[in-house]
Scaffold this motif. Structure first.
Motif, mmCIF file in Angstrom:
data_model
loop_
_atom_site.group_PDB
_atom_site.id
_atom_site.type_symbol
_atom_site.label_atom_id
_atom_site.label_comp_id
_atom_site.label_asym_id
_atom_site.label_seq_id
_atom_site.Cartn_x
_atom_site.Cartn_y
_atom_site.Cartn_z
ATOM 1 N N LEU A 1 0.807 -1.208 0.000
ATOM 2 C CA LEU A 1 0.000 0.000 0.000
ATOM 3 C C LEU A 1 0.843 1.262 0.000
ATOM 4 O O LEU A 1 0.364 2.334 -0.407
ATOM 5 C CB LEU A 1 -0.921 0.012 1.223
ATOM 6 C CG LEU A 1 -1.936 -1.130 1.327
ATOM 7 C CD1 LEU A 1 -2.766 -0.970 2.590
ATOM 8 C CD2 LEU A 1 -2.831 -1.177 0.103
ATOM 9 N N TRP A 2 2.081 1.159 0.439
ATOM 10 C CA TRP A 2 2.908 2.350 0.607
ATOM 11 C C TRP A 2 4.162 2.334 -0.247
ATOM 12 O O TRP A 2 4.738 3.408 -0.488
ATOM 13 C CB TRP A 2 3.299 2.506 2.083
ATOM 14 C CG TRP A 2 2.136 2.406 3.009
ATOM 15 C CD1 TRP A 2 1.753 1.322 3.744
ATOM 16 C CD2 TRP A 2 1.172 3.436 3.291
ATOM 17 N NE1 TRP A 2 0.620 1.592 4.463
ATOM 18 C CE2 TRP A 2 0.238 2.894 4.215
ATOM 19 C CE3 TRP A 2 1.004 4.751 2.879
ATOM 20 C CZ2 TRP A 2 -0.836 3.617 4.708
ATOM 21 C CZ3 TRP A 2 -0.071 5.476 3.374
ATOM 22 C CH2 TRP A 2 -0.964 4.921 4.277
ATOM 23 N N ASP B 1 -1.789 9.384 -8.861
ATOM 24 C CA ASP B 1 -1.231 8.343 -9.725
ATOM 25 C C ASP B 1 -1.441 6.935 -9.180
ATOM 26 O O ASP B 1 -1.114 5.958 -9.846
ATOM 27 C CB ASP B 1 0.265 8.590 -9.933
ATOM 28 C CG ASP B 1 0.535 9.939 -10.580
ATOM 29 O OD1 ASP B 1 -0.330 10.394 -11.365
ATOM 30 O OD2 ASP B 1 1.593 10.534 -10.298
ATOM 31 N N LEU B 2 -1.973 6.823 -7.968
ATOM 32 C CA LEU B 2 -2.158 5.513 -7.349
ATOM 33 C C LEU B 2 -3.393 4.831 -7.935
ATOM 34 O O LEU B 2 -4.387 5.478 -8.245
ATOM 35 C CB LEU B 2 -2.318 5.668 -5.844
ATOM 36 C CG LEU B 2 -2.144 4.422 -4.975
ATOM 37 C CD1 LEU B 2 -0.725 3.891 -5.072
ATOM 38 C CD2 LEU B 2 -2.462 4.749 -3.513
ATOM 39 N N ALA B 3 -3.291 3.512 -8.123
ATOM 40 C CA ALA B 3 -4.435 2.757 -8.645
ATOM 41 C C ALA B 3 -5.624 2.875 -7.691
ATOM 42 O O ALA B 3 -5.466 2.974 -6.472
ATOM 43 C CB ALA B 3 -4.048 1.294 -8.836
ATOM 44 N N THR B 4 -6.823 2.854 -8.280
ATOM 45 C CA THR B 4 -8.031 3.073 -7.483
ATOM 46 C C THR B 4 -8.178 2.017 -6.395
ATOM 47 O O THR B 4 -8.503 2.340 -5.238
ATOM 48 C CB THR B 4 -9.267 3.055 -8.393
ATOM 49 O OG1 THR B 4 -9.112 4.034 -9.418
ATOM 50 C CG2 THR B 4 -10.525 3.347 -7.601
ATOM 51 N N GLU B 5 -7.935 0.752 -6.752
ATOM 52 C CA GLU B 5 -8.119 -0.305 -5.759
ATOM 53 C C GLU B 5 -7.116 -0.192 -4.618
ATOM 54 O O GLU B 5 -7.430 -0.476 -3.457
ATOM 55 C CB GLU B 5 -8.026 -1.685 -6.412
ATOM 56 C CG GLU B 5 -6.706 -1.999 -7.088
ATOM 57 C CD GLU B 5 -6.664 -1.557 -8.534
ATOM 58 O OE1 GLU B 5 -5.738 -1.977 -9.235
ATOM 59 O OE2 GLU B 5 -7.562 -0.800 -8.949
ATOM 60 N N MET B 6 -5.888 0.256 -4.926
ATOM 61 C CA MET B 6 -4.898 0.420 -3.868
ATOM 62 C C MET B 6 -5.236 1.621 -2.982
ATOM 63 O O MET B 6 -5.016 1.583 -1.765
ATOM 64 C CB MET B 6 -3.505 0.591 -4.478
ATOM 65 C CG MET B 6 -3.053 -0.590 -5.318
ATOM 66 S SD MET B 6 -3.075 -2.161 -4.411
ATOM 67 C CE MET B 6 -1.742 -1.899 -3.249
ATOM 68 N N LEU B 7 -5.785 2.662 -3.560
ATOM 69 C CA LEU B 7 -6.197 3.823 -2.772
ATOM 70 C C LEU B 7 -7.340 3.465 -1.829
ATOM 71 O O LEU B 7 -7.336 3.829 -0.646
ATOM 72 C CB LEU B 7 -6.606 4.957 -3.697
ATOM 73 C CG LEU B 7 -7.105 6.247 -3.032
ATOM 74 C CD1 LEU B 7 -6.030 6.839 -2.132
ATOM 75 C CD2 LEU B 7 -7.552 7.255 -4.074
#
Length: 219
Positions: free
Chosen positions: A50-51, A72-78
């Protein structure tokens, strides 16, 4: 259900919730949500968290880079990051609530009081919410990974992302948090019923009945 059994169930719920909280914290922190073995270099292994994203080599070397900005982070990871932070906060608040009840019992001497039961119910509810908030992102990431990299249309000779140890830690932690929270709530509800149950005493004592005594002869 006796008070001893209720106390045992309560302790089991508390221990299970503590174990689940530890697993949830581990899931949030470690970068092993997804793993990928490079097809070009078998000695390199990529891990995604996640980080940060890390590259580990067989020689023991490891290089990590922090994740990109939120845009820029993927939606699922956010979504997983937000829910996991909420799960850890809820679990910590549940632990504070249970410890508050135990402190009142220790220094106030009111074991089994309504205050202790109320704090334990609140702690159990927070543990239950923490379990849900842990299981949802882990299961969501697992579903997205299967759809993107393990579908029938994906080439078999191309490296693909797979589940990491953080995913399994999240599943275990979510299960323990859910179970521990439910045990805490159930034990306190049963304790409330046991406390409200009236104790039956004879309404009137009858002293009019004569009790016969055997005649004793003294020599």
């Amino acid at each position: 259900m006796t008070s001893g059994v209720l106390r045992l169930v309560e302790n089991a719920g508390l221990l299970g919730s503590l174990a689940g909280q530890v697993c949830s914290l581990v899931t949030l922190c470690i970068p092993q949500w997804l793993t990928l073995s490079s097809g070009l270099l078998e000695s390199e292994k990529y891990t995604l968290g996640l980080w940060e994203t890390c590259v580990t080599q067989d020689t023991g070397g490891r290089v990590c880079q922090a994740s990109a900005s939120l845009r820029d982070l993927a939606t699922e990871m956010l979504v997983a990051r937000i829910l996991m932070c909420g799960a850890c906060v809820a679990g910590s608040l549940g632990l504070v609530a249970v410890l508050l009840g135990l402190t009142c019992v220790r220094y106030g001497g009111h074991q089994g009081s309504s205050l202790e039961r109320s704090t334990n119910v609140a702690g159990g509810a927070l543990f239950f919410l923490a379990g849900l908030a842990t299981l949802v992102p882990v299961s969501y990431i697992a579903r997205v990974t299967v759809q993107r990299f393990w579908g029938p249309e994906f080439p078999t000779d191309v490296p693909r992302w797979d589940y990491g140890s953080a995913m399994f830690s999240g599943w275990i932690g979510g299960f323990f948090l859910l179970t521990g929270g439910l045990l805490l709530i159930a034990s306190q509800l049963c304790a409330n019923r046991l406390a409200e149950k009236p104790t039956s005493f004879p309404s009137k004592l009858d002293f009019s009945r004569k009790v016969p005594f055997a005649k004793v002869d003294f020599v």
